[in-house]
Design an enzyme around this catalytic site. Structure first.
Site, PDB file in Angstrom:
ATOM      1  N   LYS A  13     -41.261 -13.299  -7.123  1.00  0.00           N
ATOM      2  CA  LYS A  13     -42.155 -14.027  -6.216  1.00  0.00           C
ATOM      3  C   LYS A  13     -42.281 -13.309  -4.876  1.00  0.00           C
ATOM      4  O   LYS A  13     -43.376 -13.107  -4.372  1.00  0.00           O
ATOM      5  CB  LYS A  13     -41.648 -15.470  -5.988  1.00  0.00           C
ATOM      6  CG  LYS A  13     -41.505 -16.287  -7.252  1.00  0.00           C
ATOM      7  CD  LYS A  13     -41.035 -17.699  -6.974  1.00  0.00           C
ATOM      8  CE  LYS A  13     -39.663 -17.810  -6.332  1.00  0.00           C
ATOM      9  NZ  LYS A  13     -38.541 -17.290  -7.170  1.00  0.00           N
ATOM     10  N   ARG A  88     -40.225 -26.849  -4.520  1.00  0.00           N
ATOM     11  CA  ARG A  88     -39.187 -26.632  -5.525  1.00  0.00           C
ATOM     12  C   ARG A  88     -38.711 -27.927  -6.145  1.00  0.00           C
ATOM     13  O   ARG A  88     -37.822 -27.907  -6.996  1.00  0.00           O
ATOM     14  CB  ARG A  88     -37.980 -25.984  -4.845  1.00  0.00           C
ATOM     15  CG  ARG A  88     -37.995 -24.478  -4.930  1.00  0.00           C
ATOM     16  CD  ARG A  88     -36.891 -23.997  -4.048  1.00  0.00           C
ATOM     17  NE  ARG A  88     -36.198 -22.907  -4.649  1.00  0.00           N
ATOM     18  CZ  ARG A  88     -36.322 -21.651  -4.201  1.00  0.00           C
ATOM     19  NH1 ARG A  88     -37.116 -21.365  -3.207  1.00  0.00           N
ATOM     20  NH2 ARG A  88     -35.640 -20.703  -4.767  1.00  0.00           N
ATOM     21  N   ARG A 122     -30.501  -6.384  -7.238  1.00  0.00           N
ATOM     22  CA  ARG A 122     -31.361  -6.418  -6.032  1.00  0.00           C
ATOM     23  C   ARG A 122     -30.589  -5.957  -4.807  1.00  0.00           C
ATOM     24  O   ARG A 122     -29.430  -6.307  -4.619  1.00  0.00           O
ATOM     25  CB  ARG A 122     -31.872  -7.838  -5.797  1.00  0.00           C
ATOM     26  CG  ARG A 122     -32.632  -7.943  -4.475  1.00  0.00           C
ATOM     27  CD  ARG A 122     -33.470  -9.169  -4.376  1.00  0.00           C
ATOM     28  NE  ARG A 122     -32.705 -10.402  -4.482  1.00  0.00           N
ATOM     29  CZ  ARG A 122     -33.269 -11.603  -4.511  1.00  0.00           C
ATOM     30  NH1 ARG A 122     -34.573 -11.727  -4.428  1.00  0.00           N
ATOM     31  NH2 ARG A 122     -32.527 -12.681  -4.616  1.00  0.00           N
ATOM     32  N   ARG A 154     -27.523  -9.822  -1.290  1.00  0.00           N
ATOM     33  CA  ARG A 154     -27.534 -11.202  -0.804  1.00  0.00           C
ATOM     34  C   ARG A 154     -26.307 -11.956  -1.319  1.00  0.00           C
ATOM     35  O   ARG A 154     -25.872 -11.740  -2.441  1.00  0.00           O
ATOM     36  CB  ARG A 154     -28.801 -11.910  -1.314  1.00  0.00           C
ATOM     37  CG  ARG A 154     -29.870 -12.025  -0.269  1.00  0.00           C
ATOM     38  CD  ARG A 154     -31.186 -12.477  -0.809  1.00  0.00           C
ATOM     39  NE  ARG A 154     -31.182 -13.746  -1.516  1.00  0.00           N
ATOM     40  CZ  ARG A 154     -32.289 -14.347  -1.931  1.00  0.00           C
ATOM     41  NH1 ARG A 154     -33.475 -13.814  -1.688  1.00  0.00           N
ATOM     42  NH2 ARG A 154     -32.236 -15.495  -2.576  1.00  0.00           N
ATOM     43  N   ARG A 165     -28.090 -21.198  -9.666  1.00  0.00           N
ATOM     44  CA  ARG A 165     -29.499 -21.238  -9.227  1.00  0.00           C
ATOM     45  C   ARG A 165     -30.425 -21.453 -10.423  1.00  0.00           C
ATOM     46  O   ARG A 165     -31.421 -22.157 -10.328  1.00  0.00           O
ATOM     47  CB  ARG A 165     -29.864 -19.940  -8.494  1.00  0.00           C
ATOM     48  CG  ARG A 165     -29.246 -19.862  -7.104  1.00  0.00           C
ATOM     49  CD  ARG A 165     -29.210 -18.452  -6.574  1.00  0.00           C
ATOM     50  NE  ARG A 165     -30.518 -17.919  -6.269  1.00  0.00           N
ATOM     51  CZ  ARG A 165     -30.775 -16.617  -6.101  1.00  0.00           C
ATOM     52  NH1 ARG A 165     -29.798 -15.726  -6.221  1.00  0.00           N
ATOM     53  NH2 ARG A 165     -31.978 -16.211  -5.809  1.00  0.00           N
TER      54      ARG A 165
END
Ligand code: AP5
Length: 209
Positions: A13, A88, A122, A154, A165
């Site tokens: 996203k 969300r 990532r 992160r 998540r």
């Protein structure tokens, strides 16, 4: 042009929101980025938000709805925007229906296996750029192409938090697919393709609005 991006964590996203924002010169509103900035500022709200985020949980609806309400009032939002990470939950989606009209929702779809690979690989830069150690690596290992700063991982991209998540996505956010499908607002793109191919599809949708 008003676009809402929907999809599981790590579906791409943020990557696509940046490309759309640059191409059509519309602001990207990323609730994740806004919350991380608040957390880094160390305010009481930021500290609270960080606790939720680091555990892979959603920050409460009232905080997010207020945040978006304020953001959408800004002058820069007048000619359109791309929303990344909001809504969300059904409560957030219902609140958004009252705030904006004439938007399209693009769902980026991706398997759990691919999501785990994407998130664990990532690497981020404080300037906001995002890389992947295998699929979208920087030119120099561990260094941002845009500003030369050192890349970092992160806190919520650790495997146990990624699993949480994903659970939260399935329970709280996935029902929004049906919410928007019923209203005729939903378009779906396959997130397993390369980022440029996906961007081509996104442009097709954006230009048809
Ligand atoms: P947020 O920051 O929004 O996280 P997220 O939705 O989990 O999404 P990500 O940023 O992890 O992934 P992405 O889909 O943007 O993927 P990306 O483009 O980076 O939210 C974080 C937290 O904030 C939440 O957990 C929650 O606590 C809180 N929060 C935020 N909004 C909230 C709300 N509305 N309500 C309540 N709480 C909220 O790509 C991932 C990786 O893949 C990157 O390495 C990238 O380089 C790579 N990649 C991208 N595209 C491709 C491709 N096509 N092929 C190969 N690799 C690719």
């Amino acid at each position: 042009m008003k676009i809402v991006l929907l999809g599981p964590p790590g579906a791409g996203k943020g990557t696509q929101a940046d490309l759309i924002s640059e191409k059509y010169r519309i602001p990207k509103i990323s609730t994740g980025d806004l919350l991380r900035a608040t957390a880094n500022a160390g305010t009481p709200l930021g500290k609270k938000a960080k606790e939720y985020m680091n555990r892979g949980l959603l920050v409460p609806d009232d905080v997010l709805i207020e945040l978006i309400k304020e953001k959408l009032k800004e002058k820069s939002m007048k000619k359109g925007f791309i929303l990344d990470g909001f809504p969300r939950t059904l409560a957030q989606a219902e609140a958004l229906q009252k705030l904006i009209k004439g938007f399209v929702v693009i769902q980026i779809d991706l398997s759990d296996e691919e999501i785990t690979k994407r998130l664990s690989g990532r690497r981020m830069c404080k300037c906001g750029s995002s890389y992947h150690i295998e699929s979208i690596p920087p030119a120099k290992d561990g260094v941002c192409d845009k500003c030369g700063c050192t890349l970092y991982q992160r806190d919520d991209d650790k495997e146990e938090v990624i699993r949480k998540r994903l659970d939260v996505y399935r329970k709280e956010t996935a029902p929004l697919v049906e919410f928007y499908r019923k209203r005729g607002l939903l378009r779906v793109v396959d997130g397993s393709k390369g980022k440029d191919k996906i961007f081509g599809e996104m442009r097709g949708i954006a230009e048809s609005i």
